[in-house]
Motif scaffolding. Structure first.
Motif, PDB file in Angstrom:
ATOM      1  N   GLU A 181      24.324 -40.798 -25.394  1.00 36.86           N
ATOM      2  CA  GLU A 181      24.722 -42.208 -25.365  1.00 36.86           C
ATOM      3  C   GLU A 181      24.852 -42.717 -26.786  1.00 36.86           C
ATOM      4  O   GLU A 181      23.927 -42.587 -27.600  1.00 36.86           O
ATOM      5  CB  GLU A 181      23.704 -43.043 -24.593  1.00 36.86           C
ATOM      6  CG  GLU A 181      24.126 -44.487 -24.408  1.00 36.86           C
ATOM      7  CD  GLU A 181      23.293 -45.211 -23.370  1.00 36.86           C
ATOM      8  OE1 GLU A 181      23.795 -46.196 -22.801  1.00 36.86           O
ATOM      9  OE2 GLU A 181      22.147 -44.787 -23.119  1.00 36.86           O
ATOM     10  N   ASP A 182      26.021 -43.266 -27.099  1.00 37.52           N
ATOM     11  CA  ASP A 182      26.225 -43.955 -28.367  1.00 37.52           C
ATOM     12  C   ASP A 182      27.179 -45.116 -28.116  1.00 37.52           C
ATOM     13  O   ASP A 182      27.395 -45.506 -26.961  1.00 37.52           O
ATOM     14  CB  ASP A 182      26.731 -42.993 -29.455  1.00 37.52           C
ATOM     15  CG  ASP A 182      28.063 -42.344 -29.111  1.00 37.52           C
ATOM     16  OD1 ASP A 182      28.836 -42.915 -28.304  1.00 37.52           O
ATOM     17  OD2 ASP A 182      28.348 -41.247 -29.658  1.00 37.52           O
ATOM     18  N   ALA A 183      27.723 -45.677 -29.179  1.00 42.97           N
ATOM     19  CA  ALA A 183      28.529 -46.891 -29.033  1.00 42.97           C
ATOM     20  C   ALA A 183      29.810 -46.674 -28.240  1.00 42.97           C
ATOM     21  O   ALA A 183      30.361 -47.633 -27.685  1.00 42.97           O
ATOM     22  CB  ALA A 183      28.858 -47.454 -30.415  1.00 42.97           C
ATOM     23  N   VAL A 184      30.301 -45.442 -28.184  1.00 45.15           N
ATOM     24  CA  VAL A 184      31.599 -45.213 -27.532  1.00 45.15           C
ATOM     25  C   VAL A 184      31.547 -44.263 -26.345  1.00 45.15           C
ATOM     26  O   VAL A 184      32.535 -44.152 -25.602  1.00 45.15           O
ATOM     27  CB  VAL A 184      32.627 -44.670 -28.554  1.00 45.15           C
ATOM     28  CG1 VAL A 184      32.862 -45.675 -29.662  1.00 45.15           C
ATOM     29  CG2 VAL A 184      32.196 -43.336 -29.127  1.00 45.15           C
ATOM     30  N   LEU A 185      30.430 -43.588 -26.127  1.00 41.78           N
ATOM     31  CA  LEU A 185      30.402 -42.565 -25.076  1.00 41.78           C
ATOM     32  C   LEU A 185      29.031 -42.508 -24.421  1.00 41.78           C
ATOM     33  O   LEU A 185      27.999 -42.565 -25.088  1.00 41.78           O
ATOM     34  CB  LEU A 185      30.740 -41.187 -25.661  1.00 41.78           C
ATOM     35  CG  LEU A 185      30.691 -40.008 -24.685  1.00 41.78           C
ATOM     36  CD1 LEU A 185      31.805 -40.119 -23.647  1.00 41.78           C
ATOM     37  CD2 LEU A 185      30.780 -38.677 -25.439  1.00 41.78           C
TER      38      LEU A 185
END
Length: 285
Positions: A181-185
């Motif tokens: 999990e990160d800002a885009v995915l």
């Protein structure tokens, strides 16, 4: 207006669990922001109860019966309106709700499994004191192991203070198994049907985490379901990882990929039509 609540719960050491590890007698909390993920976890919770021969009840005003059936879980009389918890009264009543749950537990000799959509506590006529009273009193019903409950809190309906309170008043907190999990995915475990859910933007720079998640699904699941319904973009390099993983499956196993037309086209260019083990289901927008 989102309800807020003050006050400190006492005595619980909260354990994070995946929904399939809940046991009879557990009292768990689920806070969610993704409705599809909530439905996935709810389907797994209900399915587990049916496997154990428990009586299952889902109290919610959301139309979840059809969604459960789409996930292979029979709904039938399992789904009930939230107001059935407190009966004829116009306003939610914590005492009546706990009394009702106690009666249902006592007439369920093989155990009762309950999913509680806590949306009732966000109603203007409910009042924060009703939620406080309910969570304190319902905790007393779990001593003999005859009741398993999942209390569902929508993050859009409650303020952070109430959500923190809800997490601390439950001995267990349910969460999806998140691989990345990160800002885009975001890549997480999908329970029903078993596999992987991917949301956001997936490119070759994150193909490694996708490969690891798919490897886990290949190890755990007879057939691998890859849910790309909330994927906004898929590049060629990441698509090749999906196709190669499907091509490596034994002949009697399959990967079922669900996504939009753009993802479907990218997978076709990456070689999906030449892989018998890969089933591509393209949804219409």
């Amino acid at each position: 207006m989102k309800p807020s609540m003050a006050g400190e719960p006492g005595g619980y050491s909260v354990a994070m669990e995946t929904v399939d590890r809940l046991e009879p007698g557990d009292h768990a909390c689920l806070t969610y922001s993704d409705p599809e993920e909530r439905l996935d976890l709810l389907a797994a919770f209900v399915s587990r109860g049916l496997q154990l021969g428990e009586r299952v009840m889902c109290f919610t005003d959301d139309p979840v019966a059809a969604e459960l059936r789409q996930r292979g879980v029979p709904a039938g009389e399992t789904v009930l309106p939230v107001q059935a918890l407190w009966g004829e009264g116009a306003a939610p009543d914590a005492v009546a709700m706990v009394r009702h749950l106690r009666a249902e537990r006592d007439r369920s000799p093989r155990g009762l499994r309950v999913a509680l959509d806590m949306c009732w506590a966000a109603r203007p006529q409910a009042g924060a004191e009703q939620l406080l009273a309910f969570e304190n009193e319902v905790a007393k019903l779990f001593a003999n192991g005859g009741l398993t409950a999942l209390c569902e809190y929508d993050r859009e309906a409650f303020d952070p203070v109430t959500l923190a309170y809800a997490a601390r008043t439950h001995p267990r907190t349910v969460t999806a198994a998140v691989y990345h999990e990160d800002a885009v995915l975001r890549i997480c475990r999908q329970h029903v049907p078993p596999g992987i859910r991917v949301a956001g933007m997936l490119d070759v720079s994150r193909a490694g985490v996708l490969k690891d998640a798919l490897s886990e699904a290949v190890r755990l699941d007879p057939d691998v379901h890859l849910n790309l319904n909330h994927l906004r973009s898929l590049d060629d390099g990441a698509a090749e990882v999906i196709v190669r993983t499907a091509a490596g499956l034994p002949r009697n196993r399959h990967m079922i990929v669900v996504g939009d037309r753009q993802a479907g086209q990218t997978l076709r260019v990456a070689g999906a039509p030449g892989v018998p083990n890969l089933r591509l289901l393209v949804r219409d927008l």
